[in-house]
Design a protein around this motif. Sequence first.
Motif, PDB file in Angstrom:
ATOM      1  N   LYS A 199     -16.920 -16.754  20.020  1.00 38.72           N
ATOM      2  CA  LYS A 199     -16.810 -15.287  20.003  1.00 38.72           C
ATOM      3  C   LYS A 199     -15.401 -14.852  19.620  1.00 38.72           C
ATOM      4  CE  LYS A 199     -20.489 -14.384  23.296  1.00 38.72           C
ATOM      5  NZ  LYS A 199     -20.817 -13.974  24.669  1.00 38.72           N
ATOM      6  N   SER A 200     -14.389 -15.547  20.115  1.00 36.53           N
ATOM      7  CA  SER A 200     -13.010 -15.210  19.757  1.00 36.53           C
ATOM      8  C   SER A 200     -12.765 -15.401  18.272  1.00 36.53           C
ATOM      9  CB  SER A 200     -12.024 -16.065  20.548  1.00 36.53           C
ATOM     10  OG  SER A 200     -12.105 -15.791  21.910  1.00 36.53           O
ATOM     11  N   THR A 202     -20.142 -22.174  28.273  1.00 31.52           N
ATOM     12  CA  THR A 202     -19.491 -20.869  28.374  1.00 31.52           C
ATOM     13  C   THR A 202     -18.147 -20.873  27.652  1.00 31.52           C
ATOM     14  OG1 THR A 202     -20.582 -20.466  30.487  1.00 31.52           O
ATOM     15  CG2 THR A 202     -18.648 -19.123  29.988  1.00 31.52           C
ATOM     16  N   VAL A 203     -17.377 -21.934  27.845  1.00 29.53           N
ATOM     17  CA  VAL A 203     -16.076 -22.034  27.176  1.00 29.53           C
ATOM     18  C   VAL A 203     -16.259 -22.112  25.668  1.00 29.53           C
ATOM     19  CG1 VAL A 203     -14.090 -23.563  26.831  1.00 29.53           C
ATOM     20  CG2 VAL A 203     -14.873 -23.045  29.138  1.00 29.53           C
ATOM     21  N   SER A 244     -18.807 -21.048  23.883  1.00 24.99           N
ATOM     22  CA  SER A 244     -19.283 -19.743  23.415  1.00 24.99           C
ATOM     23  C   SER A 244     -18.132 -18.744  23.323  1.00 24.99           C
ATOM     24  CB  SER A 244     -20.352 -19.190  24.354  1.00 24.99           C
ATOM     25  OG  SER A 244     -21.508 -19.972  24.300  1.00 24.99           O
ATOM     26  N   SER A 245     -17.241 -18.796  24.297  1.00 25.16           N
ATOM     27  CA  SER A 245     -16.079 -17.913  24.290  1.00 25.16           C
ATOM     28  C   SER A 245     -15.183 -18.204  23.090  1.00 25.16           C
ATOM     29  CB  SER A 245     -15.305 -18.080  25.590  1.00 25.16           C
ATOM     30  OG  SER A 245     -14.094 -17.405  25.539  1.00 25.16           O
ATOM     31  N   GLN A 246     -14.989 -19.476  22.770  1.00 24.17           N
ATOM     32  CA  GLN A 246     -14.189 -19.840  21.595  1.00 24.17           C
ATOM     33  C   GLN A 246     -14.831 -19.313  20.316  1.00 24.17           C
ATOM     34  OE1 GLN A 246     -14.031 -24.141  22.059  1.00 24.17           O
ATOM     35  NE2 GLN A 246     -11.830 -24.018  22.444  1.00 24.17           N
ATOM     36  N   SER A 298     -14.541 -12.675  16.356  1.00 24.03           N
ATOM     37  CA  SER A 298     -13.807 -11.424  16.502  1.00 24.03           C
ATOM     38  C   SER A 298     -12.590 -11.390  15.578  1.00 24.03           C
ATOM     39  CB  SER A 298     -13.382 -11.258  17.953  1.00 24.03           C
ATOM     40  OG  SER A 298     -12.581 -10.125  18.108  1.00 24.03           O
TER      41      SER A 298
END
Length: 159
Positions: free
Chosen positions: A149-150, A142-143, A145-147, A153
Amino acid sequence: MLDRLDKEFAFGREALDVRAYRQELLSSNIANADTPGYKARDVEFSSALAGALKQNGTASNSSTLKMAQPVSLSTSSSLAVTSQGHMSGTSTLAASGGSTDDYGKLAYRVPSQPSLDGNTVDLDAERVQFADNALHFEAGMTVLSSQIKSMLSAITSNS
């Protein structure tokens, strides 16, 4: 540019590799719960991760990590076939991360309730460790994936 991306994701990638390796060990322990003389094995996550990062040079930020290798299939050892109905087992899978030698020495578990047949697997403890490790693996994914996505973006923003 790619070396910066590699450094950004190095910690997360190594953490997931160590978690995956630990999951293999815990799975092996659970699978051999009834094997006489089997010694339960495990690796301490924090020291294994520190060793992997130090081995690959990431702890000092002096170099980048090697990219994870894909799973490879080899035909190294064969299993004994004792009946016509048995399949010959000649294929093995290699780990997808780096070398598992980077994760430090395997430790044998000290059994809380020794078995008469010499098996040191405590099935309840192994299941708890397995679930805990799986949960931490999922959190790491999850972490990571968040990195990603950031970064995507930031790259695709029209400012």
